[in-house]
Design an enzyme around this catalytic site. Structure first.
Site, PDB file in Angstrom:
ATOM      1  N   ILE A  18       0.743  -1.275   0.148  1.00 27.82           N
ATOM      2  CA  ILE A  18       0.048   0.079  -0.111  1.00 27.82           C
ATOM      3  C   ILE A  18       1.026   1.173   0.131  1.00 27.82           C
ATOM      4  O   ILE A  18       0.500   2.318  -0.387  1.00 27.82           O
ATOM      5  CB  ILE A  18      -0.893  -0.049   1.158  1.00 27.82           C
ATOM      6  CG1 ILE A  18      -1.714  -1.123   1.456  1.00 27.82           C
ATOM      7  CG2 ILE A  18      -1.551   1.159   1.268  1.00 27.82           C
ATOM      8  CD1 ILE A  18      -2.808  -1.164   0.079  1.00 27.82           C
ATOM      9  N   ARG A  41      -4.708  -9.155   6.661  1.00 32.40           N
ATOM     10  CA  ARG A  41      -3.560  -8.593   7.689  1.00 32.40           C
ATOM     11  C   ARG A  41      -3.079  -7.541   7.036  1.00 32.40           C
ATOM     12  O   ARG A  41      -2.416  -7.639   6.281  1.00 32.40           O
ATOM     13  CB  ARG A  41      -2.841  -9.784   8.035  1.00 32.40           C
ATOM     14  CG  ARG A  41      -3.263 -11.308   8.547  1.00 32.40           C
ATOM     15  CD  ARG A  41      -4.175 -11.038  10.069  1.00 32.40           C
ATOM     16  NE  ARG A  41      -4.498 -12.307  10.449  1.00 32.40           N
ATOM     17  CZ  ARG A  41      -5.496 -12.209  11.326  1.00 32.40           C
ATOM     18  NH1 ARG A  41      -6.151 -11.454  11.602  1.00 32.40           N
ATOM     19  NH2 ARG A  41      -6.193 -13.591  11.669  1.00 32.40           N
ATOM     20  N   ARG A  68       7.390  13.337  19.862  1.00 38.04           N
ATOM     21  CA  ARG A  68       7.108  12.278  19.162  1.00 38.04           C
ATOM     22  C   ARG A  68       5.885  12.567  18.452  1.00 38.04           C
ATOM     23  O   ARG A  68       4.684  12.852  19.020  1.00 38.04           O
ATOM     24  CB  ARG A  68       6.939  11.098  20.046  1.00 38.04           C
ATOM     25  CG  ARG A  68       8.119  10.500  20.563  1.00 38.04           C
ATOM     26  CD  ARG A  68       9.047  10.224  19.395  1.00 38.04           C
ATOM     27  NE  ARG A  68      10.276   9.195  20.158  1.00 38.04           N
ATOM     28  CZ  ARG A  68      11.010   8.564  19.065  1.00 38.04           C
ATOM     29  NH1 ARG A  68      11.026   8.934  17.786  1.00 38.04           N
ATOM     30  NH2 ARG A  68      11.925   7.590  19.721  1.00 38.04           N
ATOM     31  N   ALA A  80      18.002   5.751  21.522  1.00 41.77           N
ATOM     32  CA  ALA A  80      17.397   4.873  20.711  1.00 41.77           C
ATOM     33  C   ALA A  80      17.362   5.163  19.315  1.00 41.77           C
ATOM     34  O   ALA A  80      17.545   6.549  18.977  1.00 41.77           O
ATOM     35  CB  ALA A  80      15.896   4.164  20.840  1.00 41.77           C
ATOM     36  N   GLU A 100      22.803  10.788  20.016  1.00 47.32           N
ATOM     37  CA  GLU A 100      22.070  11.336  20.775  1.00 47.32           C
ATOM     38  C   GLU A 100      22.411  11.954  22.127  1.00 47.32           C
ATOM     39  O   GLU A 100      21.839  12.841  22.571  1.00 47.32           O
ATOM     40  CB  GLU A 100      20.736  10.278  21.065  1.00 47.32           C
ATOM     41  CG  GLU A 100      19.929   9.854  19.946  1.00 47.32           C
ATOM     42  CD  GLU A 100      18.658   9.119  20.287  1.00 47.32           C
ATOM     43  OE1 GLU A 100      18.649   9.035  21.370  1.00 47.32           O
ATOM     44  OE2 GLU A 100      17.814   9.268  19.299  1.00 47.32           O
ATOM     45  N   SER A 117       5.102  -4.069  18.734  1.00 49.30           N
ATOM     46  CA  SER A 117       3.666  -4.296  18.152  1.00 49.30           C
ATOM     47  C   SER A 117       3.164  -5.419  17.359  1.00 49.30           C
ATOM     48  O   SER A 117       2.997  -5.395  16.168  1.00 49.30           O
ATOM     49  CB  SER A 117       3.167  -3.131  17.573  1.00 49.30           C
ATOM     50  OG  SER A 117       3.257  -1.786  18.352  1.00 49.30           O
ATOM     51  N   GLU A 123       8.400  -4.452  13.752  1.00 49.88           N
ATOM     52  CA  GLU A 123       9.511  -3.895  14.279  1.00 49.88           C
ATOM     53  C   GLU A 123      10.051  -4.800  15.559  1.00 49.88           C
ATOM     54  O   GLU A 123       9.198  -5.011  16.417  1.00 49.88           O
ATOM     55  CB  GLU A 123       9.277  -2.381  14.988  1.00 49.88           C
ATOM     56  CG  GLU A 123      10.325  -1.577  15.423  1.00 49.88           C
ATOM     57  CD  GLU A 123       9.854  -0.447  16.347  1.00 49.88           C
ATOM     58  OE1 GLU A 123      10.668   0.380  16.311  1.00 49.88           O
ATOM     59  OE2 GLU A 123       8.748  -0.369  17.056  1.00 49.88           O
ATOM     60  N   GLU A 142      19.840  15.758  11.676  1.00 52.14           N
ATOM     61  CA  GLU A 142      19.587  17.064  11.362  1.00 52.14           C
ATOM     62  C   GLU A 142      17.840  17.347  11.498  1.00 52.14           C
ATOM     63  O   GLU A 142      17.867  18.479  11.734  1.00 52.14           O
ATOM     64  CB  GLU A 142      19.890  17.723   9.962  1.00 52.14           C
ATOM     65  CG  GLU A 142      19.145  17.020   8.923  1.00 52.14           C
ATOM     66  CD  GLU A 142      19.324  17.571   7.556  1.00 52.14           C
ATOM     67  OE1 GLU A 142      19.272  18.942   7.579  1.00 52.14           O
ATOM     68  OE2 GLU A 142      19.551  16.903   6.530  1.00 52.14           O
TER      69      GLU A 142
END
Lengths: 186, 186
Positions: A18, A41, A68, A80, A100, A117, A123, A142
């Site tokens: 998609i 699914r 976020r 992370a 970071e 998830s 992931e 950046e």
């Protein structure tokens, strides 16, 4: 493969992409269910990521505050970042901690891996523990804006109890730290 | 709102819906970064979910084995399920525990909430603890195939150490259980 896994497998009949973006790829798979029926699914593909539990000489955990966009808010997380193509999780953990937070570690070892998830996304996060860390200059991407925060275990526990730490990977890492401390006291 | 949060907000310039499915909706937002530049954020919207840490009279945790299409494998998780439209998390937790495992609880209380993948998704999970549970008949959804598994804390710890439990919400819940047990021993 045991009996149960074989019985429960959902065979892919067809797969339609998609969307193919920078971070995610979205497929809709038509599947054959274990009972013979067909279903769909929706699947989000992601390259995977690392997260780092880094504890300073002062026994503080290194965290970052970061806006976020999906949540439309700033939250507190452990450092992370996403795996680059072909990058090993260990190399990514060393790179992301430096970018970071500026910290480098004498020792970096994997302590867990988990899917964030599994109902709709593939992931995976590799969680590392960084030891003997040394401060240095951060080099954020950046389009990345983070603020460093260092917290004691008592501060962490207060924030968890007040539902101020609401990121899954961060809770897993901080509970690991907490368990490590408690086990030493037993 | 403190200074940092205000500074770091990413303003939405425009938002395009790429896909609207049964479980997820995918948007690509054009944003203004804190440094004034423009960028894009790929965002997966999800209705949210609940997960339940249910401990039996025999001091075993109630878990389910379930095939997860995004991972193409069967994994071990605590009972969980998506929030239906307008459904309260507590009602969802009672419903999902019954549907997936057959168990009902005399007492069900929220012990945590967290975002599973804040970098690209808004999915939130409300974690409940079910107490004084009673077995009964499960009523799974017609496209849901799960197998019940009951484990002691020692079995859980062995599976975690062997990286056999690899689901984020499940690790959070089991660490919570483990911390509760250790704190009682201190």
């Amino acid at each position: 493969m045991n009996k149960m896994e074989k019985d429960y497998i959902e065979q892919t009949i067809s797969s339609t992409t998609i969307y193919e973006g920078k971070i995610i790829k979205v497929d809709v798979d038509k599947v054959r269910l274990p009972n013979g029926k067909e279903s769909f699914r929706e699947i989000v593909h992601h390259s995977g990521a690392v997260a780092i539990l880094a504890i300073s000489k002062e026994n503080k955990v290194i965290m970052v505050k970061q806006y976020r966009k999906p949540l439309e808010k700033t939250i507190l997380e452990i450092p992370a970042g996403k795996l680059e193509k072909g990058e090993k999780p260990l190399d990514c953990a060393i790179r992301e901690l430096k970018e970071e937070t500026g910290y480098t570690a004498s020792n970096m070892s994997q302590i867990a891996k988990f899917y964030t998830s599994p109902g709709f996304a593939d992931e995976i996060i590799y969680l590392f523990k960084a030891e003997d860390i040394q401060p240095g200059a951060a080099k954020p991407d950046e389009d990345e804006f983070v603020e460093l925060v260092e917290l004691t275990i008592d501060e962490v526990n207060e924030l968890i109890n007040d539902s101020k730490i609401i990121d899954a990977k961060t809770l897993i890492a901080l509970n690991y730290w907490q368990l490590e401390i408690l086990k030493k006291r037993l």
